[in-house]
Design an enzyme around this catalytic site. Structure first.
Site, short mmCIF file in Angstrom:
data_model
loop_
_atom_site.label_atom_id
_atom_site.label_comp_id
_atom_site.label_asym_id
_atom_site.label_seq_id
_atom_site.Cartn_x
_atom_site.Cartn_y
_atom_site.Cartn_z
N GLU A 1 0.87 -1.18 0.00
CA GLU A 1 0.00 0.00 0.00
C GLU A 1 0.90 1.23 0.00
OE1 GLU A 1 -3.98 1.65 2.29
OE2 GLU A 1 -2.55 0.42 3.37
N LYS B 1 -2.89 -15.26 17.19
CA LYS B 1 -3.32 -14.85 15.85
C LYS B 1 -4.83 -14.91 15.67
CE LYS B 1 1.04 -16.76 14.30
NZ LYS B 1 1.70 -17.91 13.68
N ASP C 1 6.56 -12.95 12.70
CA ASP C 1 5.40 -13.70 12.21
C ASP C 1 4.25 -12.69 12.08
OD1 ASP C 1 3.33 -15.35 11.63
OD2 ASP C 1 3.90 -16.89 13.08
N HIS D 1 -4.35 8.82 -2.39
CA HIS D 1 -4.37 7.49 -3.00
C HIS D 1 -4.29 7.58 -4.52
CE1 HIS D 1 -4.90 4.20 -0.08
NE2 HIS D 1 -5.19 5.18 0.74
#
Lengths: 332, 332, 332, 332
Positions: A26, A156, A232, A327
């Site tokens: 991004e 997670k 991770d 953007h």
């Protein structure tokens, strides 16, 4: 990978100006976070502290019934020192911290918490949990094995337990931004950021049915930072459950991010890779230090980076149309 | 990056044997997910369907008071066709689907939902939301701008709204595994997996204070897949909020994963990169197809990969010590 | 007010057949819960245990910044004995158990937990919290008062913290129902109840965006019981956040309810009323016992009543049309 | 039972000064709520609106697999008019509004939403759901019955779905309190209430792991009001999931409560009782009006009462020691 900053960081763990690598697809994230970094340089810096650190794994066993599970709970609660010893024997680096229990009918969830030095600690604590589980099954023959991970860890996955009992490093980063700097660099005012934070990050997250979460995009900075430093990155899930605080103080803006679950390490899986080693070195996390210090340093830099990105996005959002234009310009 | 599979997939969207790229630093994830892939080849394959697809963005405006906000709500509810038109004019690819409102005192959250073809659609829907916001502020001068994103969207943040109203592709992948295959490849039985899923994924997630989440590690497979295919991997946060279903059926295991929020695209930011293009081509997502078909194909493969990894880990967890041994062997 | 039962209860706290008063306007609740009570008489009874008991209040103070808040946290963590002493001095009945902290930027939430004898304990713990708050503000002049209750308590509000850290009595009630009794009294089979519990109470609650909750209608029985025994019935909110467990065991049904937050007392506000005293006497909670024993007795009876009502409703729901017919017949 | 007020209420539904009955055992609740009522009389009154009203019931069916469930979903989505007709035939008073689906693997949850006139509507919508369920099982022989209630409704249980899709009356009550009145009656200032609301109700609820909830004690006022007016008081569970808004406006305080799930009725179970009829008459809910108007009137009064009690408690909490002193004085 791009580098943003330097970010000026102060406090008991990091006192430095740090250039930070961010790996992201991004692309508007770089200039935006970089803008926050520039503000840190103009504002006396971001002060950051760690108020807790631990890694957790919960094993799951079952008894024939709740009656037995309750008896076992009483028994195990009285033998915390044995459990500590068993856990402690599995590692030179990990340090036993605490143990928590939950019973659901005949199920017994046992959550082991350890301090794991410079490692994020998933494997250390799993190894300790495995040993504790083995010991418990031997000591309490009325119990049966269900799983070495019972989701009360919780790794997670969205949860409330990680914030309440702690998992990873609990980092708070804060900065006071003079009103003048707010206007010049962020094109906004302290009052407008405070207002937006309340309406979007607090009320907006609450009505979205959020859970222990009040921020605009912690996940973006964490992902870029985790990928760049060999973490991770799936741990951005609990990492994203954090809070923004913004207050008007006189002419200035007080702006803070609280991240209860920053799960990072400077040793362990993912670390040998060349770009990771290079980035960790640049971040000053390859110095000889006391065990745990490099890991804490990394967590503090992660939080400061999150602060930069969050402040910059919120500032942009106070101006109608600014986000869309950025953007469109940057993703061409 | 490593390749696992092939995974055998059937259903209205994909009917193929697919080799899947996974980018991860957690090396045991490859052989584990690969084991699930082998089971799919021996079991008639994974059937996958998509039951919904949309991308959402919520703008946030405010009225002087709730009285006015309620009047505006009534007015806007009656002008859905105008809003649709304004949204529709911003894109050739996006298709307006629905709009939802929430009022908190004088705040009005307006959630716009669109179908965005082969793109994940963040930018498309933001552009449409920006136009709708502009239009609303013109039509309702009693309103003021707060933010083009009001966190009721909700992007890369834990929420309940994304599962209830929909965001991304809602994919369900299911497989029936013969008992014999269960024992040979997964070293377990259907009954033990069913039992573990109930105790760990359902009760464990519930007591952890989870939110619309019942799985062991969806996030791991999603992260590896998103990174390998050029997605915005921070969307694993909502992606990880999904459910496992396991049932004993005769001698066999019925195993399904429901992923209400798979946010992927085959066009858009991150796509031009060489390894991404190569991976998308290998996955069959660079064919000439009707708009949206390549995106749906990608989502289905993501879900099938999640199924493989989830089934394999749950199987391993039914055997005491197996997980620890695998990590120790593979992370050397 | 109506009386249901007797319910047969066994275990370390209650060993008796108890007639239970329920005050409710939902008239089908009586015969339904009564059916569960009859099953308890035919099944060897409901075994009930308490695995934790405490009442909590969190005060809220603020520091100038997170840096200071973190220092205060370190300091207070080292002075738990002082805090214990201050809390302890406020009551002859309450016993200090634990203290937990949460920091959000410059805010410090301090959660005090005490055992409060036969009282539900709201006032006891508030009084202790008030004293602790006063002491902390004296000892740490860098802090300012925000509130004697900071919502991290959390009283009469949906939360995860109450289940994870404990608030009220954590009661588990369980029963094994022979298959024959299941069919005769409940018009269903063990397998059908187990199946319904998984699909409705687990998956249904999860997709509804529930929070630490997996049951059909704990709230109904708790409300009726709390009103009949002079409790503060608004505490059904946390009380309703509990779990049902159902398992097929041979020909029989194992059925359990876990209620982590039963907040009841036999002394305190609401107790002097004639009907309350009468009901408490009938329940055997007006005997001379060790402090806390009457309160625990009440909590166990509450949980057993919840089990009866839950089992009966789930049984009814396994039969299409039964619930509707019961409502139509009984609410005429 | 005690009477508080009058409360001054304005707006499209109620324009009146209303004396409100509250049934509670927590005696400080009366004078506290009464203080809020007095403020309403001094402040131009509480303006209240209803932005939505509906009652919901979700049935639960299952298909052999997700493939079939998805096909059924497509089919039923195209037959909404048939479902509407079937639902509509069950009642003269209820009006079909909408239907929502959720699939988890082979499970299909179907949430029916209706407007139920002056009734809270539990039974009306259950009756309609029962008919729809029957019809669906006939039309789709591949489906099997699981439950007439699948917990996606969600009745008397913590959820996010009720706030997002609506259940009960969504009421917002707001008031502007002059600074002078704040100081004279509430012994505090607008700024201090605004500050407390942010720190306690927003941050405190978020870190407690709350869910769509940001208030101090909505549950107390709702319980007292529901009991006094013959409501099913277990519905305070969803009722308590609401939000407080406080803003400084010039010298004044803007204070609002948003209650998305006020579940009340003026007809139905619990209504014939003498004290209930008397209270409903006093509240002006026994007048001849259009169907639904008396129910809406009741909901608005409930919300205004909640506002009074919430404002008063928050005010008290801004002053160290005030709450404790009030409890000690009033519970003697």
């Amino acid at each position: 990978m791009q580098f943003i900053g330097p970010i000026k960081i102060t406090g008991p763990i990091v006192n430095d100006e740090i250039v930070v690598p961010l790996a992201t697809l991004e692309s508007p994230l770089w200039p935006s976070t970089d803008r926050g970094a520039r503000v840190s340089m103009q504002s006396g810096g971001i002060h950051a502290v760690i108020v807790d650190e631990r890694m957790a794994r919960s094993v799951l066993v079952e008894a024939p019934d709740a009656k037995t599970a309750a008896q076992v709970l009483t028994c195990l609660s009285a033998r915390k020192h044995d459990i500590e010893r068993v856990a402690q024997e599995t590692s030179r680096f990990a340090k036993f911290l605490d143990i928590h229990f939950q019973i659901v009918a005949n199920l017994l969830f046992i959550r082991l918490e350890m301090k794991t030095g410079d490692a994020a600690g998933h494997n250390m604590v799993t190894k300790a949990a495995d040993a504790v589980l083995h010991w418990i099954l031997q000591e309490c023959p009325e119990l049966s094995y269900v799983s070495v991970s019972g989701n009360y860890c919780s790794d997670k996955k969205v949860s409330a337990v990680n914030g309440i009992l702690g998992r990873g490093k609990n980092v708070i980063a804060e900065m006071t931004v003079p009103g003048k700097i707010c206007r010049r660099y962020l094109k906004t005012t302290p009052a407008r950021i405070v207002d937006l934070n309340i309406k979007k990050n607090l009320y907006g997250s609450i009505i979205a049915g959020g859970l222990r979460s009040a921020n605009a995009h912690f996940a973006n900075m964490l992902l870029g930072f985790y990928l760049a430093t060999g973490q991770d990155a799936a741990n951005i899930i609990e990492g994203s459950q954090g809070f923004v605080t913004a207050q008007v103080r006189g002419q200035d803006l007080y702006f803070a991010v609280t991240l209860p679950n920053v799960i990072v390490g400077t040793v362990g899986a993912g670390k040998g890779l060349a770009f990771v080693e290079e980035n960790l070195a640049k971040l000053g996390c390859r110095e000889e230090r006391q065990p745990g210090e490099n890991g804490r340093r990394l967590a503090v830099i992660a939080a400061a980076t999150v602060l930069c990105g969050e402040l910059s996005l919120l500032s942009a959002l106070t101006n109608p149309g600014e986000l869309m234009r950025a953007h469109e310009r940057l993703e061409r």
